[in-house]
Design a protein around this motif. Structure first.
Motif, PDB file in Angstrom:
ATOM      1  N   GLU A 131       0.817  -1.217   0.000  1.00 28.25           N
ATOM      2  CA  GLU A 131       0.000   0.000   0.000  1.00 28.25           C
ATOM      3  C   GLU A 131       0.849   1.265   0.000  1.00 28.25           C
ATOM      4  N   ASN A 132       2.167   1.115   0.130  1.00 28.13           N
ATOM      5  CA  ASN A 132       3.043   2.288   0.188  1.00 28.13           C
ATOM      6  C   ASN A 132       4.225   2.102  -0.762  1.00 28.13           C
ATOM      7  N   PRO A 133       4.151   2.660  -1.967  1.00 23.02           N
ATOM      8  CA  PRO A 133       5.217   2.473  -2.954  1.00 23.02           C
ATOM      9  C   PRO A 133       6.528   3.142  -2.575  1.00 23.02           C
ATOM     10  N   ASN A 134       6.508   4.005  -1.565  1.00 23.34           N
ATOM     11  CA  ASN A 134       7.719   4.724  -1.175  1.00 23.34           C
ATOM     12  C   ASN A 134       8.332   4.218   0.130  1.00 23.34           C
ATOM     13  N   ARG A 135       7.849   3.073   0.628  1.00 23.66           N
ATOM     14  CA  ARG A 135       8.428   2.552   1.864  1.00 23.66           C
ATOM     15  C   ARG A 135       9.841   2.035   1.572  1.00 23.66           C
ATOM     16  N   PRO A 136      10.719   1.986   2.582  1.00 23.50           N
ATOM     17  CA  PRO A 136      12.096   1.556   2.364  1.00 23.50           C
ATOM     18  C   PRO A 136      12.193   0.204   1.667  1.00 23.50           C
ATOM     19  N   THR A 138      11.537  -0.432  -1.600  1.00 30.04           N
ATOM     20  CA  THR A 138      10.794  -0.549  -2.849  1.00 30.04           C
ATOM     21  C   THR A 138      11.597   0.070  -3.996  1.00 30.04           C
ATOM     22  N   ILE A 139      11.165  -0.210  -5.223  1.00 33.44           N
ATOM     23  CA  ILE A 139      11.836   0.366  -6.397  1.00 33.44           C
ATOM     24  C   ILE A 139      11.849   1.886  -6.305  1.00 33.44           C
ATOM     25  N   ASN A 140      10.700   2.482  -5.977  1.00 33.54           N
ATOM     26  CA  ASN A 140      10.624   3.946  -5.893  1.00 33.54           C
ATOM     27  C   ASN A 140      11.583   4.496  -4.838  1.00 33.54           C
ATOM     28  N   TYR A 141      11.641   3.849  -3.691  1.00 38.29           N
ATOM     29  CA  TYR A 141      12.499   4.328  -2.610  1.00 38.29           C
ATOM     30  C   TYR A 141      13.969   4.223  -3.002  1.00 38.29           C
ATOM     31  N   ARG A 143      15.293   4.091  -5.977  1.00 39.38           N
ATOM     32  CA  ARG A 143      15.635   4.968  -7.108  1.00 39.38           C
ATOM     33  C   ARG A 143      15.547   6.440  -6.738  1.00 39.38           C
ATOM     34  N   ASP A 144      14.478   6.835  -6.033  1.00 43.13           N
ATOM     35  CA  ASP A 144      14.238   8.257  -5.791  1.00 43.13           C
ATOM     36  C   ASP A 144      14.930   8.784  -4.542  1.00 43.13           C
ATOM     37  N   THR A 145      15.060   7.949  -3.518  1.00 44.74           N
ATOM     38  CA  THR A 145      15.668   8.405  -2.261  1.00 44.74           C
ATOM     39  C   THR A 145      17.156   8.088  -2.198  1.00 44.74           C
ATOM     40  N   LEU A 146      17.529   6.863  -2.583  1.00 42.73           N
ATOM     41  CA  LEU A 146      18.936   6.463  -2.506  1.00 42.73           C
ATOM     42  C   LEU A 146      19.683   6.659  -3.819  1.00 42.73           C
ATOM     43  N   ARG A 147      18.964   7.053  -4.878  1.00 43.99           N
ATOM     44  CA  ARG A 147      19.571   7.306  -6.192  1.00 43.99           C
ATOM     45  C   ARG A 147      20.231   6.058  -6.783  1.00 43.99           C
ATOM     46  N   VAL A 148      19.646   4.898  -6.517  1.00 46.62           N
ATOM     47  CA  VAL A 148      20.136   3.651  -7.099  1.00 46.62           C
ATOM     48  C   VAL A 148      19.679   3.574  -8.548  1.00 46.62           C
ATOM     49  N   VAL A 149      20.567   3.128  -9.436  1.00 46.75           N
ATOM     50  CA  VAL A 149      20.211   3.006 -10.851  1.00 46.75           C
ATOM     51  C   VAL A 149      19.411   1.728 -11.064  1.00 46.75           C
ATOM     52  N   ILE A 150      18.164   1.895 -11.500  1.00 46.36           N
ATOM     53  CA  ILE A 150      17.291   0.762 -11.822  1.00 46.36           C
ATOM     54  C   ILE A 150      16.757   1.013 -13.223  1.00 46.36           C
ATOM     55  N   SER A 151      17.176   0.201 -14.173  1.00 46.73           N
ATOM     56  CA  SER A 151      16.781   0.430 -15.566  1.00 46.73           C
ATOM     57  C   SER A 151      15.298   0.127 -15.762  1.00 46.73           C
ATOM     58  N   GLU A 152      14.713   0.701 -16.806  1.00 47.55           N
ATOM     59  CA  GLU A 152      13.301   0.455 -17.108  1.00 47.55           C
ATOM     60  C   GLU A 152      13.077  -1.016 -17.433  1.00 47.55           C
ATOM     61  N   GLU A 153      14.014  -1.624 -18.149  1.00 43.63           N
ATOM     62  CA  GLU A 153      13.865  -3.032 -18.513  1.00 43.63           C
ATOM     63  C   GLU A 153      13.878  -3.921 -17.280  1.00 43.63           C
ATOM     64  N   GLU A 155      13.111  -3.004 -14.203  1.00 42.00           N
ATOM     65  CA  GLU A 155      11.880  -2.732 -13.450  1.00 42.00           C
ATOM     66  C   GLU A 155      10.698  -3.493 -14.050  1.00 42.00           C
ATOM     67  N   ARG A 156      10.566  -3.468 -15.376  1.00 43.81           N
ATOM     68  CA  ARG A 156       9.460  -4.180 -16.025  1.00 43.81           C
ATOM     69  C   ARG A 156       9.552  -5.682 -15.743  1.00 43.81           C
ATOM     70  N   ARG A 157      10.762  -6.212 -15.790  1.00 45.73           N
ATOM     71  CA  ARG A 157      10.949  -7.641 -15.543  1.00 45.73           C
ATOM     72  C   ARG A 157      10.542  -8.002 -14.120  1.00 45.73           C
ATOM     73  N   LEU A 158      10.925  -7.181 -13.158  1.00 42.22           N
ATOM     74  CA  LEU A 158      10.567  -7.461 -11.765  1.00 42.22           C
ATOM     75  C   LEU A 158       9.068  -7.376 -11.546  1.00 42.22           C
ATOM     76  N   ARG A 159       8.443  -6.376 -12.151  1.00 36.84           N
ATOM     77  CA  ARG A 159       7.005  -6.161 -11.922  1.00 36.84           C
ATOM     78  C   ARG A 159       6.151  -7.263 -12.543  1.00 36.84           C
ATOM     79  N   ARG A 160       6.723  -8.039 -13.442  1.00 40.81           N
ATOM     80  CA  ARG A 160       5.992  -9.179 -14.000  1.00 40.81           C
ATOM     81  C   ARG A 160       6.013 -10.392 -13.071  1.00 40.81           C
ATOM     82  N   GLU A 161       6.861 -10.357 -12.064  1.00 47.84           N
ATOM     83  CA  GLU A 161       7.000 -11.482 -11.140  1.00 47.84           C
ATOM     84  C   GLU A 161       5.926 -11.444 -10.049  1.00 47.84           C
TER      85      GLU A 161
END
Length: 220
Positions: A131-136, A138-141, A143-153, A155-161
């Motif tokens: 329910e919280n996409p920004n919790r520690p 997660t992909i959003n956290y 990428r957006d908070t820690l500035r980790v590089v997560i490619s679109e490809e 991310e798409r692969r993970l979200r299919r799992e």
């Protein structure tokens, strides 16, 4: 400030801490010079502390002829000259970025006649958003908070799992195993498991890495 750094270093040293990793500031300019100057200060004032520095494998890897401020392996060399005994990466998920960095670092060390320092490769399990996409964790956290590089490809692969955490653990274990197989003879390596979202998932990742790398126990 220098006084604040001195107070902190004195406190941790008096409490028996002998290992420390220096990270950079959040901006450019003067903030970016802090790690090197702090490494030099620790080397002089606290020689018993075993110190390392963080670097970002995805930054500045075009050519050994790039200017100093644009070439990450040369920044690593500057930190080594200032007292860094080892390096640790930012959290990594993209194997080709590690591959490009490793070739660049080996090339620079060869040209300068220096031996590569030990490098700890960091990874972490990725948590479901629930329910919280920004919790520690997660992909959003990441990428957006820690500035980790997560490619679109990726991310798409993970979200299919169905189980994003288990999938990320498998991915990290495979990435690390492939990287170690290629470079364990050229660079002293270590593994860092960052516990960002779940202790249990981090323990699971550690176990899979331990099993995958057991043949390299003398090198990693």
């Amino acid at each position: 400030s220098v006084a604040e750094h001195n107070a902190y270093l004195s406190a941790i040293y008096n409490h028996g801490y002998n290992n420390i990793i220096i990270t950079g500031g959040s901006g450019n300019g003067a903030a970016a010079t802090t790690p090197t100057s702090l490494l030099r200060h620790i080397s002089k004032e606290y020689p018993a502390i075993f110190q390392g520095a963080v670097f970002i494998p995805t930054r500045g890897l075009v050519s050994v002829d790039e200017p100093d401020e644009m070439y990450e392996p040369r920044k690593m060399a500057q930190k080594e000259a200032s007292g860094a005994e080892f390096h640790a990466t930012q959290i990594m998920f993209i194997g080709k970025h590690l591959d490009t960095w490793a070739k660049s670092y080996i090339d620079l060390c060869s040209k300068s006649g220096t031996a590569p320092k030990r490098v700890f490769i960091a990874s972490t399990p990725i948590m479901p958003e629930s329910e919280n996409p920004n919790r520690p964790g997660t992909i959003n956290y990441l990428r957006d908070t820690l500035r980790v590089v997560i490619s679109e490809e990726f991310e798409r692969r993970l979200r299919r799992e169905n189980d994003i955490t288990s999938a990320s653990v498998r991915h990290s274990a495979e990435m690390m195993e492939n990287f170690v197989k290629k470079y364990f003879r050229n660079i002293p390596l270590g593994i860092e498991i960052s516990c960002v979202g779940s202790i249990n998932a981090s323990v699971d990742l550690f176990g899979k890495l331990r099993d995958a790398l057991k043949g390299y126990s003398n090198n990693v």
